[in-house]
Design a protein around this motif. Structure first.
Motif, PDB file in Angstrom:
ATOM      1  N   UNK A   1       0.833  -1.209   0.000  1.00 48.16           N
ATOM      2  CA  UNK A   1       0.000   0.000   0.000  1.00 48.16           C
ATOM      3  C   UNK A   1       0.872   1.265   0.000  1.00 48.16           C
ATOM      4  N   UNK A   2       1.970   1.259   0.811  1.00 48.02           N
ATOM      5  CA  UNK A   2       2.847   2.427   0.862  1.00 48.02           C
ATOM      6  C   UNK A   2       3.532   2.623  -0.481  1.00 48.02           C
ATOM      7  N   UNK A   3       3.941   1.535  -1.116  1.00 48.95           N
ATOM      8  CA  UNK A   3       4.571   1.670  -2.433  1.00 48.95           C
ATOM      9  C   UNK A   3       3.614   2.279  -3.438  1.00 48.95           C
ATOM     10  N   UNK A   4       2.376   1.828  -3.402  1.00 54.26           N
ATOM     11  CA  UNK A   4       1.377   2.388  -4.329  1.00 54.26           C
ATOM     12  C   UNK A   4       1.145   3.873  -4.047  1.00 54.26           C
ATOM     13  N   UNK A   5       1.083   4.234  -2.741  1.00 57.19           N
ATOM     14  CA  UNK A   5       0.837   5.647  -2.366  1.00 57.19           C
ATOM     15  C   UNK A   5       1.997   6.538  -2.815  1.00 57.19           C
ATOM     16  N   UNK A   6       3.229   6.052  -2.647  1.00 54.98           N
ATOM     17  CA  UNK A   6       4.387   6.843  -3.048  1.00 54.98           C
ATOM     18  C   UNK A   6       4.393   7.051  -4.552  1.00 54.98           C
ATOM     19  N   UNK A   7       4.040   5.964  -5.292  1.00 58.83           N
ATOM     20  CA  UNK A   7       3.994   6.105  -6.758  1.00 58.83           C
ATOM     21  C   UNK A   7       2.953   7.143  -7.151  1.00 58.83           C
TER      22      UNK A   7
ATOM     23  N   UNK B   1       0.702  39.165  -5.765  1.00 54.28           N
ATOM     24  CA  UNK B   1       0.519  38.754  -4.378  1.00 54.28           C
ATOM     25  C   UNK B   1      -0.384  37.517  -4.280  1.00 54.28           C
ATOM     26  N   UNK B   2      -1.385  37.544  -5.144  1.00 53.97           N
ATOM     27  CA  UNK B   2      -2.326  36.380  -5.117  1.00 53.97           C
ATOM     28  C   UNK B   2      -1.627  35.073  -5.525  1.00 53.97           C
ATOM     29  N   UNK B   3      -0.722  35.254  -6.543  1.00 53.18           N
ATOM     30  CA  UNK B   3       0.006  34.063  -7.002  1.00 53.18           C
ATOM     31  C   UNK B   3       0.928  33.532  -5.920  1.00 53.18           C
ATOM     32  N   UNK B   4       1.627  34.454  -5.269  1.00 51.51           N
ATOM     33  CA  UNK B   4       2.511  34.025  -4.193  1.00 51.51           C
ATOM     34  C   UNK B   4       1.729  33.308  -3.097  1.00 51.51           C
ATOM     35  N   UNK B   5       0.579  33.915  -2.772  1.00 55.54           N
ATOM     36  CA  UNK B   5      -0.239  33.259  -1.735  1.00 55.54           C
ATOM     37  C   UNK B   5      -0.676  31.852  -2.179  1.00 55.54           C
ATOM     38  N   UNK B   6      -1.028  31.801  -3.451  1.00 58.85           N
ATOM     39  CA  UNK B   6      -1.455  30.493  -3.976  1.00 58.85           C
ATOM     40  C   UNK B   6      -0.322  29.489  -3.940  1.00 58.85           C
ATOM     41  N   UNK B   7       0.907  29.906  -4.324  1.00 56.83           N
ATOM     42  CA  UNK B   7       2.055  29.003  -4.294  1.00 56.83           C
ATOM     43  C   UNK B   7       2.347  28.522  -2.890  1.00 56.83           C
ATOM     44  N   UNK B   8       2.252  29.449  -1.968  1.00 57.62           N
ATOM     45  CA  UNK B   8       2.488  29.032  -0.576  1.00 57.62           C
ATOM     46  C   UNK B   8       1.427  28.031  -0.124  1.00 57.62           C
ATOM     47  N   UNK B   9       0.224  28.279  -0.566  1.00 60.06           N
ATOM     48  CA  UNK B   9      -0.874  27.335  -0.196  1.00 60.06           C
ATOM     49  C   UNK B   9      -0.632  25.956  -0.787  1.00 60.06           C
ATOM     50  N   UNK B  10      -0.191  25.967  -2.044  1.00 61.80           N
ATOM     51  CA  UNK B  10       0.079  24.669  -2.700  1.00 61.80           C
ATOM     52  C   UNK B  10       1.213  23.943  -2.001  1.00 61.80           C
ATOM     53  N   UNK B  11       2.263  24.693  -1.634  1.00 62.17           N
ATOM     54  CA  UNK B  11       3.389  24.049  -0.955  1.00 62.17           C
ATOM     55  C   UNK B  11       2.953  23.465   0.380  1.00 62.17           C
ATOM     56  N   UNK B  12       2.136  24.259   1.092  1.00 59.32           N
ATOM     57  CA  UNK B  12       1.634  23.766   2.393  1.00 59.32           C
ATOM     58  C   UNK B  12       0.777  22.505   2.202  1.00 59.32           C
ATOM     59  N   UNK B  13      -0.053  22.566   1.179  1.00 59.91           N
ATOM     60  CA  UNK B  13      -0.927  21.394   0.897  1.00 59.91           C
ATOM     61  C   UNK B  13      -0.102  20.160   0.537  1.00 59.91           C
ATOM     62  N   UNK B  14       0.980  20.380  -0.238  1.00 63.51           N
ATOM     63  CA  UNK B  14       1.826  19.263  -0.627  1.00 63.51           C
ATOM     64  C   UNK B  14       2.506  18.630   0.577  1.00 63.51           C
ATOM     65  N   UNK B  15       3.025  19.480   1.461  1.00 59.96           N
ATOM     66  CA  UNK B  15       3.682  18.971   2.675  1.00 59.96           C
ATOM     67  C   UNK B  15       2.679  18.217   3.543  1.00 59.96           C
ATOM     68  N   UNK B  16       1.511  18.782   3.647  1.00 60.22           N
ATOM     69  CA  UNK B  16       0.504  18.080   4.471  1.00 60.22           C
ATOM     70  C   UNK B  16       0.140  16.731   3.884  1.00 60.22           C
ATOM     71  N   UNK B  17       0.003  16.719   2.545  1.00 58.10           N
ATOM     72  CA  UNK B  17      -0.342  15.413   1.901  1.00 58.10           C
ATOM     73  C   UNK B  17       0.774  14.399   2.083  1.00 58.10           C
ATOM     74  N   UNK B  18       2.032  14.915   1.969  1.00 55.54           N
ATOM     75  CA  UNK B  18       3.171  13.987   2.126  1.00 55.54           C
ATOM     76  C   UNK B  18       3.217  13.426   3.535  1.00 55.54           C
ATOM     77  N   UNK B  19       3.007  14.296   4.535  1.00 55.23           N
ATOM     78  CA  UNK B  19       3.006  13.840   5.916  1.00 55.23           C
ATOM     79  C   UNK B  19       1.866  12.835   6.169  1.00 55.23           C
ATOM     80  N   UNK B  20       0.708  13.161   5.624  1.00 54.39           N
ATOM     81  CA  UNK B  20      -0.445  12.253   5.848  1.00 54.39           C
ATOM     82  C   UNK B  20      -0.218  10.890   5.188  1.00 54.39           C
ATOM     83  N   UNK B  21       0.401  10.884   4.004  1.00 48.51           N
ATOM     84  CA  UNK B  21       0.703   9.614   3.331  1.00 48.51           C
ATOM     85  C   UNK B  21       1.744   8.827   4.084  1.00 48.51           C
ATOM     86  N   UNK B  22       2.788   9.547   4.631  1.00 44.42           N
ATOM     87  CA  UNK B  22       3.790   8.829   5.430  1.00 44.42           C
ATOM     88  C   UNK B  22       3.199   8.312   6.726  1.00 44.42           C
TER      89      UNK B  22
END
Length: 417
Positions: A354-360, A396-417
């Motif tokens: 399952x972890x291998x599939x999630x990482x892929x 400014x909106x783009x920067x905020x959006x990028x920061x949001x995406x980065x935060x979302x990515x980190x959260x998803x990575x942590x939740x998957x781990x």
């Protein structure tokens, strides 16, 4: 053979029936207390048939066959039938001839060396039908009345014994015309010689009655000689058998005498051995009693040991039962541990998969997001020149959006781990 016997030449069945009717009319019958039409004599009607058969070569063959029709008068009890004088003599002659016929039947059934055919005219005439070369059928006439039980049983016994006679039928002999003519020619020549001798008066001359009587006497004497010769042969055979039996008996007696002498000598030695055996028997009886006492004591000890062994076996059975229960518990514990280990192994394997599939999937998602971002940046670069003012406002909106995406990515990575 029989006085007054004659032969009549016939050509068809009507002539045969006419002769039968003549014979029936001449047949002697009389009334007795047991039968109103009692036969007082036997009746024999013989038919000789000559048949001509042509051959392929055109020669005629003559086949001769003979048929005997016999009506035997029944045996008669003179006392019950009331026959006297002439009728009593007739009954005696009938019973005598039937007795002779019974002796012939008994001799044929028992296969004796001598068959008394010539003791009566009836058995002599029926010789071919009794153990000869013809087919024979017999019809026994009996009465159902209780008063005739004795005669009925006698007749049935008579027929049963006659049934056991063995005949050997043969096919009728066929003679050629030449052979018959030769036989008749020889007979004519013989008669001519007798006639010439009679005319020349050369020889012995007798009256016809004396001649027939002498001829009949010679014939009967020849038959008697033949019978006596047969009896002599049978007696010789019997004597030879008796001599052989005597010789065998004598040899057997000598053997038995030798065996008796040897047995007597053995008896003396056996007697001395018997005395020794008696002494040995006394010793053996004492040893047997001693052995019985020892065996009785041994059996008592064996019984006591058996009781103790039974108790020990009972205790052993209980211990074995307890050990078996303990082993079963240990086996169940081992089974649970093995089941748990197998479940943990299965879970780890499934989790790793399952972890291998999630990482892929995360890698695919990250690469996809990067492609979208790059496409978006290119679009922004293209639009930057046209809409610098909008880029400035939206930076400014783009920067905020990028920061949001980065935060979302980190959260998803942590939740998957």
């Amino acid at each position: 053979m029989v006085h007054g016997l004659e032969e009549v030449i016939v050509h068809d069945k009507n002539e045969v029936f006419a002769i039968l009717e003549r014979g029936r009319m001449k047949r002697q019958t009389a009334a007795t207390l047991m039968n109103a039409h009692s036969s007082r004599s036997h009746t024999v009607f013989a038919i000789t048939v000559h048949i001509k058969e042509p051959t392929v070569e055109g020669e005629e063959l003559l086949k001769v066959g003979k048929l005997n029709l016999v009506d035997l008068a029944g045996s008669e009890n003179v006392g019950r039938s009331g026959a006297v004088d002439k009728r009593a003599r007739e009954a005696g002659n009938i019973n005598q001839s039937l007795l002779t016929l019974g002796r012939v039947i008994t001799a044929l059934v028992e296969r004796t060396p001598h068959i008394p055919y010539r003791e009566s005219k009836l058995t002599r005439m029926l010789q071919d039908s009794l153990g000869g070369r013809t087919k024979t059928s017999i019809i026994a006439t009996v009465s159902p009345a209780q008063i005739n039980l004795e005669e009925t049983l006698s007749t049935l016994d008579y027929a049963h014994r006659a049934k056991n006679i063995t005949n050997k039928p043969e096919i009728n002999q066929k003679l050629t015309k030449k052979a018959m003519i030769k036989e008749y020619t020889d007979e004519i020549e013989k008669l001519k010689r007798d006639l010439v001798a009679t005319r020349e008066k050369n020889g012995i001359f007798l009256s016809q009655e004396n001649y027939h009587g002498m001829e009949h006497m010679i014939k009967s004497q020849k038959e008697t000689i033949l019978e006596l010769t047969a009896r002599i042969e049978a007696c010789k055979e019997e004597i030879d058998k008796l001599n052989e039996t005597f010789t065998e008996t004598k040899e057997e007696l000598a053997e038995r005498t030798d065996e008796l002498i040897a047995t007597k000598s053995q008896l003396g030695s056996v007697t001395s051995d018997l005395l020794v055996t008696k002494e040995d028997l006394k010793k053996t009886v004492y040893q047997r009693d001693e052995g019985n006492y020892i065996f009785q004591r041994h059996r008592e000890k064996k019984a006591a040991l058996h009781n103790q062994a039974s108790k020990l076996m009972e205790v052993t059975r209980e211990a074995v039962s307890d050990v078996s229960g303990l082993h079963s518990k240990l086996d169940r514990s081992k089974q649970r541990d093995s089941d748990n280990e197998r479940a943990v192994g299965d879970f780890q394997q499934k989790f790793s998969v399952m972890m291998g599939d999630t990482q892929v999937k995360m890698e695919q998602f990250t690469s996809q997001q990067k492609r979208h971002t790059e496409a978006f940046c290119e679009q922004l670069g293209k639009w930057s020149e046209q809409r610098k003012t909008e880029v400035t406002r939206c930076g400014s909106s783009v920067k905020a959006m990028l920061s949001t995406i980065a935060t979302f990515t980190e959260n998803q990575t942590e939740s998957l781990q």
